[in-house]
Design an enzyme around this catalytic site. Sequence first.
Site, PDB file in Angstrom:
ATOM      1  N   LYS A 100      41.572  45.203  47.263  1.00 20.84           N
ATOM      2  CA  LYS A 100      41.102  43.813  47.341  1.00 20.84           C
ATOM      3  C   LYS A 100      39.574  43.762  47.333  1.00 20.84           C
ATOM      4  O   LYS A 100      38.921  44.523  48.044  1.00 20.84           O
ATOM      5  CB  LYS A 100      41.657  43.124  48.589  1.00 20.84           C
ATOM      6  CG  LYS A 100      41.262  41.654  48.671  1.00 20.84           C
ATOM      7  CD  LYS A 100      42.105  40.868  49.650  1.00 20.84           C
ATOM      8  CE  LYS A 100      41.656  39.420  49.749  1.00 20.84           C
ATOM      9  NZ  LYS A 100      41.784  38.694  48.475  1.00 20.84           N
ATOM     10  N   GLY A 124      40.689  34.661  51.147  1.00 20.27           N
ATOM     11  CA  GLY A 124      40.659  33.206  50.971  1.00 20.27           C
ATOM     12  C   GLY A 124      41.620  32.519  51.919  1.00 20.27           C
ATOM     13  O   GLY A 124      41.338  31.421  52.424  1.00 20.27           O
ATOM     14  N   HIS A 158      44.818  43.523  54.124  1.00 22.27           N
ATOM     15  CA  HIS A 158      45.174  43.579  52.701  1.00 22.27           C
ATOM     16  C   HIS A 158      45.046  45.010  52.173  1.00 22.27           C
ATOM     17  O   HIS A 158      44.405  45.850  52.806  1.00 22.27           O
ATOM     18  CB  HIS A 158      44.274  42.653  51.871  1.00 22.27           C
ATOM     19  CG  HIS A 158      44.682  41.211  51.928  1.00 22.27           C
ATOM     20  ND1 HIS A 158      44.233  40.363  52.918  1.00 22.27           N
ATOM     21  CD2 HIS A 158      45.520  40.473  51.150  1.00 22.27           C
ATOM     22  CE1 HIS A 158      44.761  39.153  52.728  1.00 22.27           C
ATOM     23  NE2 HIS A 158      45.550  39.199  51.672  1.00 22.27           N
TER      24      HIS A 158
HETATM   25  P1  NAD Z   1      43.293  42.478  39.662  1.00 16.47           P
HETATM   26  O1  NAD Z   1      41.939  43.102  39.758  1.00 16.47           O
HETATM   27  O2  NAD Z   1      44.499  43.357  39.625  1.00 16.47           O
HETATM   28  O3  NAD Z   1      43.357  41.539  38.357  1.00 16.47           O
HETATM   29  C1  NAD Z   1      42.287  40.720  37.914  1.00 16.47           C
HETATM   30  C2  NAD Z   1      42.315  40.667  36.379  1.00 16.47           C
HETATM   31  O4  NAD Z   1      41.292  39.757  35.939  1.00 16.47           O
HETATM   32  C3  NAD Z   1      42.016  42.040  35.728  1.00 16.47           C
HETATM   33  O5  NAD Z   1      42.939  42.308  34.695  1.00 16.47           O
HETATM   34  C4  NAD Z   1      40.593  41.867  35.211  1.00 16.47           C
HETATM   35  O6  NAD Z   1      40.341  42.630  34.040  1.00 16.47           O
HETATM   36  C5  NAD Z   1      40.548  40.370  34.914  1.00 16.47           C
HETATM   37  N1  NAD Z   1      39.150  39.909  34.950  1.00 16.47           N
HETATM   38  C6  NAD Z   1      38.292  39.997  36.004  1.00 16.47           C
HETATM   39  N2  NAD Z   1      37.094  39.548  35.652  1.00 16.47           N
HETATM   40  C7  NAD Z   1      37.169  39.162  34.351  1.00 16.47           C
HETATM   41  C8  NAD Z   1      36.234  38.604  33.425  1.00 16.47           C
HETATM   42  N3  NAD Z   1      34.960  38.368  33.781  1.00 16.47           N
HETATM   43  N4  NAD Z   1      36.679  38.302  32.177  1.00 16.47           N
HETATM   44  C9  NAD Z   1      37.944  38.548  31.820  1.00 16.47           C
HETATM   45  N5  NAD Z   1      38.875  39.085  32.652  1.00 16.47           N
HETATM   46  C10 NAD Z   1      38.485  39.384  33.906  1.00 16.47           C
HETATM   47  O7  NAD Z   1      43.365  41.456  40.888  1.00 16.47           O
HETATM   48  P2  NAD Z   1      44.661  40.736  41.497  1.00 16.47           P
HETATM   49  O8  NAD Z   1      45.157  41.507  42.664  1.00 16.47           O
HETATM   50  O9  NAD Z   1      45.607  40.368  40.406  1.00 16.47           O
HETATM   51  O10 NAD Z   1      43.970  39.428  42.116  1.00 16.47           O
HETATM   52  C11 NAD Z   1      43.253  38.507  41.281  1.00 16.47           C
HETATM   53  C12 NAD Z   1      42.711  37.371  42.129  1.00 16.47           C
HETATM   54  O11 NAD Z   1      43.810  36.617  42.689  1.00 16.47           O
HETATM   55  C13 NAD Z   1      41.877  37.832  43.337  1.00 16.47           C
HETATM   56  O12 NAD Z   1      40.812  36.895  43.517  1.00 16.47           O
HETATM   57  C14 NAD Z   1      42.861  37.743  44.491  1.00 16.47           C
HETATM   58  O13 NAD Z   1      42.235  37.557  45.747  1.00 16.47           O
HETATM   59  C15 NAD Z   1      43.642  36.523  44.090  1.00 16.47           C
HETATM   60  N6  NAD Z   1      44.966  36.381  44.730  1.00 16.47           N
HETATM   61  C16 NAD Z   1      45.320  35.140  45.135  1.00 16.47           C
HETATM   62  C17 NAD Z   1      46.570  34.907  45.681  1.00 16.47           C
HETATM   63  C18 NAD Z   1      46.963  33.501  46.054  1.00 16.47           C
HETATM   64  O14 NAD Z   1      48.087  33.274  46.557  1.00 16.47           O
HETATM   65  N7  NAD Z   1      46.092  32.514  45.822  1.00 16.47           N
HETATM   66  C19 NAD Z   1      47.475  35.966  45.805  1.00 16.47           C
HETATM   67  C20 NAD Z   1      47.099  37.232  45.373  1.00 16.47           C
HETATM   68  C21 NAD Z   1      45.833  37.425  44.819  1.00 16.47           C
END
Ligand code: NAD
Length: 258
Positions: A149, A155, A145
């Site tokens: 990340k 996951g 990744h």
């Molecule tokens: P990112 O860091 O770019 O975005 C996360 C967002 O959540 C940020 O804007 C952050 O400010 C907000 N946030 C975090 N903690 C917070 C809190 N306590 N209160 C309010 N807002 C909060 O991350 P991303 O790349 O967008 O990934 C987010 C999640 O999704 C990760 O856990 C990642 O592993 C997961 N993900 C899952 C899949 C899937 O297919 N299931 C795909 C991609 C990413």
Amino acid sequence: VTSIVICGLRGRMGQTLLRLARERDGLDVIGGIDRDAGDSDGIDVQRMEDCEALLQRAGVVIDFSSAAATGALLGRDALRGRALVIGTTGLGDDVEERIDARSGDVAVLTAANFSVGVNLLLGLTARVAAALPASAYDIEVLEAHHRRKADAPSGTALALARAAAQGRGATLDELRRDGRSGDTGARPEGEIGMHAVRGGGVVGEHSVMFIGERERVELRHEAFDRSLFADGALVAAQWLAGRAPGRYSMQQVLGLEP
Ligand code: NAD
């Protein structure tokens, strides 16, 4: 039209979800939740502690944030009777338990990966693991990744390893081995090795290897663009809207499981 609230709206996945939801019929993003309140590209963003009124207007909440935010979201009263799609990974046992508890009054769908390909691979991994005996084929799960990340192994890698363990009639806890270093000794039979590569802009790559003395079977998936996951999450949101409280999976959305 299904009203959507995106938790983690300012993040990479949140912004991709917003863009794709606007292109899709039948969805209306009515607001977001994130650390900083205020406007984001025409969408009103609230902080978690101020989001009750917004949640009350949501048909489906889509969460791609962090374990802390997902845990806090699960504690909001206004979620009652609504639908919640969770894509956040690295949740930990306490948040997983909260999801189970909350599925009594919320329709919750969780997926470590929203792509068709990975969900197909989960079923194939269990079948191959069942067909190739542990005495002859060693299982190793590799993932790569991008450098930003926050959790490892991914996951998706954990879900694939769980499927492999299940195919072998065991739990992942019994077989899991994270990385190897130092004086490891010979590889114990049945062990499932897990390895995480981090760097640059890799969107997501997963391999499940079944390694014998004279051959290797490899199930491999590569995501080219994170819109793959966002698109799947929006399909899941439309599928989940209006369903009864309970726990649902992406396998059900895709018709891979009853
Ligand atoms: P990112 O860091 O770019 O975005 C996360 C967002 O959540 C940020 O804007 C952050 O400010 C907000 N946030 C975090 N903690 C917070 C809190 N306590 N209160 C309010 N807002 C909060 O991350 P991303 O790349 O967008 O990934 C987010 C999640 O999704 C990760 O856990 C990642 O592993 C997961 N993900 C899952 C899949 C899937 O297919 N299931 C795909 C991609 C990413």
